[in-house]
Write an enzyme that holds these catalytic residues in place. Structure first.
Site, short mmCIF file in Angstrom:
data_model
loop_
_atom_site.label_atom_id
_atom_site.label_comp_id
_atom_site.label_asym_id
_atom_site.label_seq_id
_atom_site.Cartn_x
_atom_site.Cartn_y
_atom_site.Cartn_z
N GLU A 1 -1.08 -70.45 9.87
CA GLU A 1 -0.71 -69.45 10.86
C GLU A 1 -1.94 -69.02 11.66
O GLU A 1 -1.89 -68.88 12.89
CB GLU A 1 -0.11 -68.24 10.12
N GLU B 1 -0.79 -69.03 5.46
CA GLU B 1 -1.56 -68.07 6.24
C GLU B 1 -2.69 -68.76 7.01
O GLU B 1 -2.96 -68.42 8.17
CB GLU B 1 -2.11 -66.98 5.31
N LYS C 1 3.86 -53.10 -5.85
CA LYS C 1 4.68 -54.31 -5.92
C LYS C 1 6.10 -53.98 -6.36
O LYS C 1 7.04 -54.71 -6.04
CB LYS C 1 4.06 -55.33 -6.89
N CYS D 1 -0.78 -59.41 2.21
CA CYS D 1 -0.31 -59.58 0.82
C CYS D 1 -0.34 -58.30 0.00
O CYS D 1 0.25 -58.24 -1.06
CB CYS D 1 -1.06 -60.69 0.10
N CYS E 1 -7.15 -56.03 -5.70
CA CYS E 1 -6.13 -55.90 -6.76
C CYS E 1 -6.74 -55.56 -8.12
O CYS E 1 -6.09 -54.94 -8.96
CB CYS E 1 -5.34 -57.18 -6.89
N GLU F 1 13.79 -56.79 3.34
CA GLU F 1 13.24 -57.83 4.22
C GLU F 1 12.84 -59.08 3.44
O GLU F 1 12.64 -60.14 4.02
CB GLU F 1 11.97 -57.34 4.93
N SER G 1 0.06 -60.94 9.49
CA SER G 1 0.52 -62.26 9.08
C SER G 1 1.97 -62.15 8.60
O SER G 1 2.32 -61.22 7.87
CB SER G 1 -0.36 -62.78 7.94
#
Lengths: 592, 172
Positions: A285, A282, A361, A302, A506, A369, A322
Site C-alpha cells: 500500500e 501495508e 483489542k 495496527c 505493545c 467494520e 493505512s
C-alpha cells in the site's frame, strides 16, 4: 570533581548529591526508598497522598518528599518513630474509605495499596468511618471503572492526560465526594476513552481493571462442538514471565504454545505470522501511494487504541490511515476463511481467541467494520494478565512446561513479525519489505537504529532508489499528537508515520502483567528488557523479512493471490470514520 | 451514592451562544487565555441559568480545553448549577445571625412547602432552593432572597405567604 554537589544529611549520615532534585530523588540515589503512592516518575507531581512525608530540621511540618527540593546542608529524617506512625496513620485513613475485600479482589497479591499497608505494619483497623459507594462502570468493552476502590491518587488522570493526551478522566466533585470519572459522568463507552488501558497499568488498586473474559473462555473450551483456535501477540511472550515472578525480558513463546494446548486449544497460531501478512499489505500500500502520489504520509493502523483516538481526535487524517487491518484481525480473518476451508469446517464452529498485550483489542474485536462475510472474526480477546491467571487457575506449570511450537499454517514468522511489538518495529519491518519489493535488491543493513529506542518521537531517512523517504515513529498517544500536529501543518514532511497507542509500543500495553514487587508500572528498564526479548527473537531467526516467510508466500499462492488483490481487500482491509464525542487536543501537551 | 449525571443535551440558544463566544473571543487576547475558564463558565451560567452539556462542549471547543477538565471545574464549585434552576431561585441564608433567629425553621418550612431538598427544583419548575452563607442583611434576620429580592424578618407563616404570592403571580 564534586564542586557542583551539595551536602545533605539523611538520618544523620552525610551524602553528596546533585542540586535541583527533590528529597525523594536524592534519597533514592542514597539507597533509601521512602514509601510512596501517588508519585510516578513519568507523571507530574501531585503531592496528594502524603505517604512520602519526611521530617526536615527547621521545617515545622512534615513535607512530601516527592515535591520538596533538596538544599545544601539540609538535615532529613525518613524513619523516626513519629514519622513512621504518621505514615501508618495516613495509609490507615486511606484504607478506612476502601472496601475490605482484599481476598476477593482482582488485584489480590498484586496491589500496591495492599503492599504499602503491609510495609507500614498495619495489622488491625483502628478507624471506622463513612465509606463511599458508587456503581461500577461496566459499559466499556475493555476497561472497568470501580470508584469504590479508588484512593484518589490521580495517577490515572495524569496518565490519561499527560502521557496519552486523551483527557478522558477527571477528578469530579470535591472532598469526600470526589470521584474519578469521564466528562459529564458519561459511561466509558460513550466517552473519549480509547480503551488503551494505561489507567489500569498505573492504578495502584483495582479501581481500573480490564473487562475479564476468562470464565467465558473456560466454558467454551469445554464445548466439544467448537474448534478452538488461539493466536498470540509478539509482546505477550516478552512479558508473561513476569506474571510468574520471572525477570522481564524472557521470551516464553514455547511455554505459551504448550500452555494453550494444555488448556484445550485445538490450534495455536502466532500473531507474528499475520504481522508478516500485515507488512505485505501495508508495504505494498505504501509503495502504491508513493508511486501513484496517493495520500501521504501513510500512517499505520495496527494499534487499536490509536485508531479510536484518530477517529475522535484526528478524523481529518482518515485518508492517510493505512487500510490494512491489524495483525490480530488479519489472523482472525484468515482463521475463519483460509484455515476453515483448509480443515473443511464451518467457520461458525470456530472459536477464534486472541491473546494480546492490549485492552483496546477487546474493543477492536467487537468493531463491526472488521467483520468478514457477516462474521465477527475475533471472538474473545484475553490480555497477558488474564492469561497468567488462567494458567494458574487451570493448574498448569507454566514456568517448567516443555516448550512447544506454533501450528501451521499460520504459525511461522519472520524476525520482522516479532519486532512489531516494540515502538518502531512496524516501520522497520515495513521498510525491510518495501525496500526489497521496490528495488529488487537486498537491504544490507536491516536494523534501523534511528527508530529504535524509547524517545517519544523518532525520525529517520532512508533512500529508496534515489528517492529520500522521511519516516516518523511515535509511541504513546501524547507523542502521536506531536507528530500528527506536524503532519497537519505540512503533509509533505513525512512519507510514512508509525503510531503506537501505548508507551514503548505493545510491550507497554494496557494488558501486560502488573509490575513486580520491586518495580513500578511502565518502568523503562522493564520495557527495555521486553524490547530486547523481541529484538533477540528477530536476530535469532534466519528469515528476518516478511516477504521471505514461506507460509505467507504459500497463503498468497493458495488463497489471496497477491498483496492488495480483490480478495485481500475483502478480507484484510477496512475503513474508518469520524466518531463522537469529538476529542479536544490540548495545546499544553509536551513530549515525554 | 449518586453523582451528578450529564444533563439533557438540548441544543443551546443560538443568540446566547453567540454572546458567550464573543466573550471567549475577548479572553483569547490575554497571555493566559486558559485562566479564564471559570470566568467563561460564570458568563455561561449568567446566560443560561445553569451549565448545559452542549454549552460546556462549545466552551471546550472554543477554548481548546478538554471536556473532562471543564467537568472537573464545574463540579468542584457549588456555584455552578448542572441542572436547570427553577423560575425563581430561593437562597436561604444560613449564616450565624439568621440561624440564631430561626433560619432552621424557615428552611424546614421551605422544604415541607416545596417538597424539595436544598439543591433541587420543584416539580412544577417554579422554585429552586439553595443555601447562602450571609446576604449582608443581618439586621433583617432571618432572611431569604428570591431572585434579586430580599425578604426579611421571616416567620414560617410569613414564608408561606410569600411563596403563595409567587405562585399566584405565576398563574396569571
Amino acid at each position: 570533581m564534586d564542586s557542583n554537589k551539595i551536602t545533605i544529611t539523611i538520618n544523620d549520615q552525610q551524602y553528596k548529591v546533585d542540586p535541583g532534585q527533590t528529597v525523594m530523588q536524592a534519597a533514592d540515589k542514597c539507597g533509601y526508598r521512602i514509601p510512596r503512592l501517588c508519585y510516578h516518575p513519568k507523571l507530574s507531581i501531585e503531592g496528594a497522598c502524603r505517604v512520602c512525608i519526611v521530617q526536615i530540621e527547621g521545617v515545622r511540618n512534615y513535607v512530601a518528599s516527592c515535591a520538596y527540593p533538596v538544599a545544601d546542608g539540609m538535615k532529613i529524617y525518613t524513619n523516626t518513630k513519629e514519622l513512621r506512625r504518621a505514615r501508618r496513620d495516613i495509609v490507615e485513613l486511606l484504607l478506612d474509605n476502601h472496601p475490605m475485600d482484599c481476598h476477593t479482589c482482582d488485584r489480590d497479591g498484586n496491589c500496591e495499596l495492599q503492599r504499602l499497608a503491609y510495609s507500614m505494619g498495619i495489622r488491625q483497623r483502628h478507624f471506622e468511618g463513612e465509606r463511599k459507594h458508587y456503581e461500577k462502570d461496566l459499559s466499556s468493552t475493555s476497561v472497568i471503572r470501580d470508584p469504590d476502590k479508588c484512593i484518589l491518587c490521580g495517577r490515572c488522570v495524569r496518565m490519561c492526560s499527560e502521557i496519552q493526551g486523551v483527557h478522558c478522566l477527571t477528578q469530579a466533585h470535591r472532598g469526600f465526594n470526589t470521584v474519578v470519572m469521564p466528562a459529564y459522568n458519561l459511561p466509558f463507552a460513550e466517552s473519549v476513552c480509547t480503551a488503551c488501558g494505561q489507567c489500569i497499568n498505573v492504578c495502584p488498586t483495582a479501581s481500573f481493571v480490564e473487562k475479564n473474559y476468562t470464565q467465558d473462555l473456560f466454558e467454551k473450551l469445554n464445548d466439544p462442538d467448537l474448534i478452538t483456535v488461539a493466536q498470540v501477540a509478539p509482546s505477550v511472550r516478552a512479558a508473561i514471565g513476569e506474571g510468574f515472578g520471572l525477570p522481564p525480558g524472557r521470551n516464553m513463546e514455547g511455554q505459551i504454545a504448550a500452555t494453550l494446548r494444555h488448556m484445550g486449544f485445538n490450534y495455536v497460531f502466532d500473531t507474528q505470522f499475520s504481522a508478516d501478512l500485515t507488512i505485505m499489505e501495508e508495504a505494498s500500500e505504501f509503495l502504491e501511494r508513493v508511486q501513484s502520489k496517493g495520500p501521504l504520509p501513510l500512517i499505520t493502523s495496527c494499534s487499536s487504541a490509536w485508531m479510536k483516538y484518530m477517529e475522535q481526535f484526528y478524523p481529518d487524517l482518515i485518508e492517510n490511515i493505512s487500510t490494512a487491518k491489524s495483525p490480530m484481525s488479519m489472523a482472525s480473518a484468515m482463521i475463519k476463511t483460509y484455515f476453515a476451508e483448509k480443515i473443511k469446517v464451518d467457520p461458525k464452529k470456530i472459536l477464534s481467541v486472541a491473546f494480546m498485550c492490549c485492552t483496546a483489542k477487546k474493543y477492536e474485536a467487537a468493531r463491526p467494520e472488521l467483520e468478514v462475510r457477516g462474521m465477527r472474526t475475533t471472538d474473545i480477546v484475553i490480555t497477558t494478565r488474564e492469561l497468567v491467571w488462567m494458567a494458574k487457575s487451570a493448574g498448569i506449570d507454566f514456568v517448567n512446561i516443555k516448550p512447544e511450537k506454533f501450528d501451521e499454517p499460520l504459525g511461522l514468522s519472520s524476525g520482522a513479525g516479532a519486532i512489531f511489538g516494540v515502538t518502531g518495529g512496524v516501520m522497520e519491518a515495513a521498510i525491510r519489505t518495501a525496500y526489497e519489493l521496490y528495488t529488487g535488491e537486498t537491504l544490507i543493513d536491516i536494523e534501523l537504529n534511528d527508530i529504535r529506542g524509547f524517545k517519544g518521537v523518532k525520525e529517520a531517512k532512508v533512500m529508496l532508489d534515489g528517492q529520500e523517504l522521511r519516516l516518523a515513529v511515535a509511541h504513546g498517544l501524547g507523542n502521536a499528537h506531536q507528530v500528527l500536529e506536524m503532519v497537519r501543518k505540512d503533509r509533505s514532511r513525512f512519507h510514512f508515520v508509525e503510531v503506537m497507542g501505548c508507551p514503548g509500543g505493545c510491550i507497554g500495553g494496557g494488558g501486560q502483567p502488573y509490575p513486580l514487587v520491586n518495580s513500578i508500572p511502565l518502568d523503562e528498564e522493564c520495557l527495555k528488557l521486553r524490547a530486547q526479548a523481541l529484538y533477540g527473537l528477530d536476530r535469532e531467526k534466519t528469515i528476518r523479512r516478511s516477504h521471505e516467510n514461506p507460509d505467507v508466500q504459500r497463503l498468497y499462492r493458495e488463497f489471496l493471490g497477491r498483496p492488495l488483490s480483490e480478495k485481500s481487500h475483502e478480507l484484510l482491509h477496512t475503513h474508518y470514520k469520524a466518531k463522537l464525542p469529538r476529542g479536544i487536543v490540548s495545546p499544553e501537551l509536551k513530549i515525554v | 451514592m449518586a453523582t451528578t449525571q450529564a444533563n439533557d443535551a438540548v441544543a443551546p440558544d443560538e443568540q446566547k451562544l453567540a454572546q458567550l463566544k464573543e466573550f471567549i473571543a475577548q479572553t483569547r487576547q490575554d497571555e493566559h487565555p486558559d485562566s479564564f475558564l471559570i470566568a467563561v463558565l460564570h458568563r455561561a451560567q449568567e446566560l443560561y441559568g445553569y451549565l448545559p452539556v452542549p454549552v460546556m462542549d462549545e466552551v471546550a471547543e472554543a477554548m481548546g480545553i478538554p471536556t473532562a477538565h471543564i467537568w472537573g471545574v464545574a463540579t468542584f464549585y457549588h456555584y455552578f448549577n448542572l441542572t436547570p434552576p427553577g423560575q425563581h431561585v430561593i437562597s436561604i441564608c444560613l449564616g450565624t445571625a439568621c440561624y440564631v433567629r430561626g433560619a432552621g425553621q424557615i428552611l424546614q418550612t421551605l422544604k415541607d412547602e416545596l417538597k424539595i431538598d436544598v439543591g433541587q427544583v420543584t416539580e412544577d419548575g417554579l422554585f429552586s432552593l439553595q443555601p447562602a452563607r450571609c446576604l449582608g442583611a443581618c439586621g433583617l434576620a432571618p432572611v431569604v432572597m428570591i431572585d434579586d429580592k430580599i425578604h426579611g424578618d421571616l416567620t414560617p407563616k410569613k414564608m408561606v405567604q410569600i411563596l403563595n404570592q409567587y405562585r399566584k403571580q405565576a398563574k396569571k
